[in-house]
Every structure is written in structure tokens, then in C-alpha cells.
Design a protein around this motif. Structure first.
Motif, PDB file in Angstrom:
ATOM      1  N   ARG A  57       0.902  -1.293  -0.072  1.00  0.00           N
ATOM      2  CA  ARG A  57      -0.041  -0.006  -0.123  1.00  0.00           C
ATOM      3  C   ARG A  57       0.964   1.106   0.089  1.00  0.00           C
ATOM      4  O   ARG A  57       1.787   1.364   0.848  1.00  0.00           O
ATOM      5  N   ILE A  82      -3.280   0.133  -3.511  1.00  0.00           N
ATOM      6  CA  ILE A  82      -3.578  -0.767  -2.698  1.00  0.00           C
ATOM      7  C   ILE A  82      -3.680  -2.263  -3.210  1.00  0.00           C
ATOM      8  O   ILE A  82      -4.554  -2.297  -4.205  1.00  0.00           O
ATOM      9  N   ARG A  91      -6.840  -1.115   4.466  1.00  0.00           N
ATOM     10  CA  ARG A  91      -7.246  -0.692   3.152  1.00  0.00           C
ATOM     11  C   ARG A  91      -8.317   0.815   3.837  1.00  0.00           C
ATOM     12  O   ARG A  91      -8.146   1.609   3.216  1.00  0.00           O
TER      13      ARG A  91
END
Length: 142
Positions: A57, A82, A91
């Protein structure tokens, strides 16, 4: 623990991409524990794409040249990557942490949140930036 950002180091990376006299076209920002730090920069967009793995990420600030036969101009984009294997909690957290990045990366034409590697293709991003830019006067492309 609340996420922090290394403002000075991230701002330096951001300014490298914005500098017209530099061939640096991307900078990335990653998590180092609970701090967002520069992850790299370069002149080859493929290097940036290679950082976007299934378990990563990160944020990317990218310069893309757009325009027509008569004029070329740099457009900037903020990419939030992501990967497919990133947990639900991470997330969710990246969405709130993005505000820290946006305090530094303030000038961009379009923002992308991407988890599909196909959307990282430079031509795809360029076309999306053209759409966001309004009128397209490139008669040669018609």
C-alpha cells in the motif's frame, strides 16, 4: 497509534517531481511502521510500477506529459495503490492517511485509487488526464 508523515523528506521528493529542470517523473511514499516516508523516485515510470505489488500500500506522485502536436504540458496525478492482499483494516486506514499526503502533495490534476495493475498503465493514466483536462484540440488524433 496515529499515522505520522515525514513532511520534510516527502516534500523534497514531491518538489523533485514538480521541478521542470529535473527528469524525475515520479515519487512514491510508503509506510515505515506508523510513519509515511519517501519510498523512492526516478525517471522511469516502470520503476514506480514495480513497487505496486499485491501486498503493498503506497502513494505515488507522477508527472505525465500530455498535450497535442502544438503544445506539450506536464500533468500531475496522485495515485493511491492498494494491493490485492492488503487487509481490510489497512485498506480503511489508507483513506484517512491520504489526508496527510495531500497536505504535501497539493497540486495534481487527477487522483486515482488503484488496485488493478492494468490501471497503472501509463497510456491509461494519460487518457484519463486528457479527459479531466477538458477540450482536446489535437486534430491529428481524430
Amino acid at each position: 497509534m496515529a499515522t505520522r508523515i515525514d513532511k520534510e523528506a516527502c516534500r523534497d521528493a514531491y518538489n523533485l517531481v514538480r521541478d521542470d529542470s529535473s527528469d524525475i517523473c515520479w515519487a512514491s511514499f510508503k509506510y515505515d511502521g506508523s510513519t509515511i516516508v519517501p519510498a523512492g523516485h526516478g525517471s522511469d515510470y516502470e520503476e514506480f510500477k514495480s513497487q505496486c505489488t499485491d501486498d503493498a500500500r503506497l502513494f505515488g506522485f507522477v508527472r505525465i506529459t500530455t498535450g497535442d502536436a502544438m503544445s506539450k504540458r506536464a500533468k500531475f496525478t496522485l495515485i493511491t495503490w492498494i494491493g490485492e492482499n492488503v487487509s481490510g483494516l489497512q485498506r480503511a486506514k489508507i483513506s484517512t492517511d491520504k489526508t496527510l499526503v495531500k497536505d504535501i502533495v497539493q497540486n495534481f490534476a487527477k487522483e486515482f485509487m488503484i488496485s488493478d495493475p492494468r490501471e497503472l498503465e501509463e497510456d491509461y493514466l494519460r487518457n484519463e488526464l486528457k479527459k479531466a483536462g477538458g477540450a482536446n484540440y489535437d486534430a491529428q488524433a481524430e
